[in-house]
Design a protein around this motif. Structure first.
Motif, short mmCIF file in Angstrom:
data_model
loop_
_atom_site.label_atom_id
_atom_site.label_comp_id
_atom_site.label_asym_id
_atom_site.label_seq_id
_atom_site.Cartn_x
_atom_site.Cartn_y
_atom_site.Cartn_z
N SER A 105 29.72 16.58 60.70
CA SER A 105 31.06 16.54 60.11
C SER A 105 31.29 15.26 59.31
N ALA A 106 30.29 14.87 58.54
CA ALA A 106 30.37 13.64 57.74
C ALA A 106 29.98 13.97 56.30
N GLY A 107 30.97 14.07 55.43
CA GLY A 107 30.70 14.33 54.03
C GLY A 107 29.99 13.17 53.38
N ILE A 108 29.22 13.44 52.35
CA ILE A 108 28.48 12.37 51.69
C ILE A 108 29.13 11.93 50.37
N ARG A 109 30.21 12.61 49.97
CA ARG A 109 31.01 12.20 48.82
C ARG A 109 32.49 12.33 49.19
N ARG A 110 33.30 11.37 48.80
CA ARG A 110 34.72 11.44 49.13
C ARG A 110 35.36 12.68 48.52
N ASP A 111 35.00 13.03 47.29
CA ASP A 111 35.66 14.14 46.61
C ASP A 111 35.22 15.51 47.13
N ALA A 112 34.33 15.52 48.13
CA ALA A 112 33.92 16.80 48.72
C ALA A 112 34.98 17.33 49.70
N ALA A 113 35.83 16.45 50.21
CA ALA A 113 36.87 16.89 51.15
C ALA A 113 37.91 17.72 50.41
N TYR A 114 38.52 18.64 51.14
CA TYR A 114 39.57 19.47 50.54
C TYR A 114 40.72 18.59 50.04
N PRO A 115 41.37 18.98 48.93
CA PRO A 115 42.46 18.15 48.37
C PRO A 115 43.57 17.84 49.37
N ASP A 116 43.94 18.80 50.21
CA ASP A 116 45.01 18.52 51.16
C ASP A 116 44.58 17.51 52.22
N ILE A 117 43.29 17.48 52.53
CA ILE A 117 42.79 16.48 53.47
C ILE A 117 42.87 15.09 52.84
N LEU A 118 42.48 14.98 51.57
CA LEU A 118 42.58 13.69 50.89
C LEU A 118 44.04 13.22 50.83
N GLU A 119 44.95 14.16 50.63
CA GLU A 119 46.37 13.81 50.60
C GLU A 119 46.82 13.30 51.97
N GLN A 120 46.41 13.96 53.03
CA GLN A 120 46.76 13.51 54.37
C GLN A 120 46.17 12.13 54.67
N GLN A 121 44.94 11.93 54.25
CA GLN A 121 44.30 10.63 54.48
C GLN A 121 45.04 9.51 53.77
N GLY A 122 45.65 9.84 52.63
CA GLY A 122 46.41 8.84 51.89
C GLY A 122 47.68 8.39 52.60
N GLN A 123 48.05 9.10 53.67
CA GLN A 123 49.25 8.76 54.42
C GLN A 123 48.94 8.00 55.71
N VAL A 124 47.66 7.66 55.91
CA VAL A 124 47.27 6.92 57.11
C VAL A 124 47.52 5.44 56.88
N ASN A 125 48.48 4.89 57.59
CA ASN A 125 48.79 3.46 57.52
C ASN A 125 49.62 3.09 58.74
N ALA A 126 49.98 1.82 58.82
CA ALA A 126 50.71 1.34 60.00
C ALA A 126 52.02 2.09 60.20
N GLY A 127 52.61 2.57 59.11
CA GLY A 127 53.87 3.29 59.21
C GLY A 127 53.77 4.58 59.98
#
Length: 262
Positions: A117-139
């Motif tokens: 479960s380890a992609g070798i390119r960031r852009d291989a993840a589904y777009p909605d996953i990349l969007e969710q990852q963009g919301q990971v922060n202290a908040g």
């Protein structure tokens, strides 16, 4: 249960079972504990070393970014510290990315590699996953208080108050672009790529990684003479997602089968 002072970090690790060594690396926001359902299977005839990666579990964070390349150096240094002779290295998600870095940069330290479960390119993840990852922060810390990840961190972390800091660091790491195509193509360690059939990246991405390893390019032949020349393999596991693969008996079974292959 012990700590190793390696590569500038106090790395927590546990050792289970006896036999040929296997280093088992957990996913992000987890710890070695996440493998509890499959650990008896893996440790039945192996010495399983379970580290907690930087800032995770019982390993306190230090003043450096979360970088899988540096974390790979941590694991290589732990292998040396423990005097392990080319252990097999198995990793899931973040741990899979770290496991690959160990094999990329320290191939002489690794017997066989399983990257799950380890992609070798960031852009291989589904777009909605990349969007969710963009919301990971202290908040996001407040919203995560009802999650198993938060409960685990509060229970075992040396500094439970660091959870928001960990989220910030993970968010920063997830925002970094990466493409390890060339490194995968150059792997000399026998490697199995593993994914769920409904993972964070489509199955085609993991097939692509397998093709970089000389796999999936021709018929395997009656005697296996057409299989990848480096002893590599691919496992797309049915009925599994990114979120339950690491505790699946099927994952444990294919991992054991690959690690015991001659």
């Amino acid at each position: 249960m012990s700590y190793a002072n390696v590569n500038g970090i106090e790395l927590y690790y546990e050792t289970h079972g006896a036999g040929r060594p296997l280093v088992l690396l957990h996913g992000g926001l987890g710890s070695g504990e996440m493998f509890a359902p499959i650990l008896p299977t893996l440790a039945a005839d192996r010495q399983v070393v379970l580290p907690d990666l930087q800032g995770h579990g019982r390993t306190a964070d230090i003043e450096r970014p979360l970088d899988v390349r540096v974390m790979g150096d941590d694991i290589a240094a732990l292998i040396d510290h423990l005097g392990l002779d080319r252990p097999d290295v198995v990793g899931y998600s973040l741990g899979g990315a770290v496991a690959m870095q160990v094999a990329f940069h320290h191939p002489d330290r690794v017997g066989r590699l399983v990257a799950a479960s380890a992609g070798i390119r960031r852009d291989a993840a589904y777009p909605d996953i990349l969007e969710q990852q963009g919301q990971v922060n202290a908040g996001a810390a407040e919203f995560m208080k009802a999650t198993p990840m938060y409960e685990l961190y509060q229970r075992v972390a040396p500094r439970p108050e660091d959870f928001p800091r960990l989220l910030d660091k993970i968010g920063e790491a997830l925002a970094q672009d990466f493409d390890f195509t060339d490194q995968v193509r150059s792997l000399t360690v026998p490697t199995m790529i593993v994914a769920g059939d409904a993972d964070m990246c489509p199955p085609s991405h993991f097939v692509e990684a397998f093709q970089l390893l000389d796999g999936g390019l021709r018929d395997g032949g009656w005697q296996g003479e057409g299989r990848p020349t480096g002893g590599h393999a691919l496992a797309i596991l049915p009925g599994l997602t990114h979120y339950n693969l690491a505790i699946s008996p099927l994952f444990a079974a294919v991992t054991r089968d690959f690690l015991e292959a001659k």
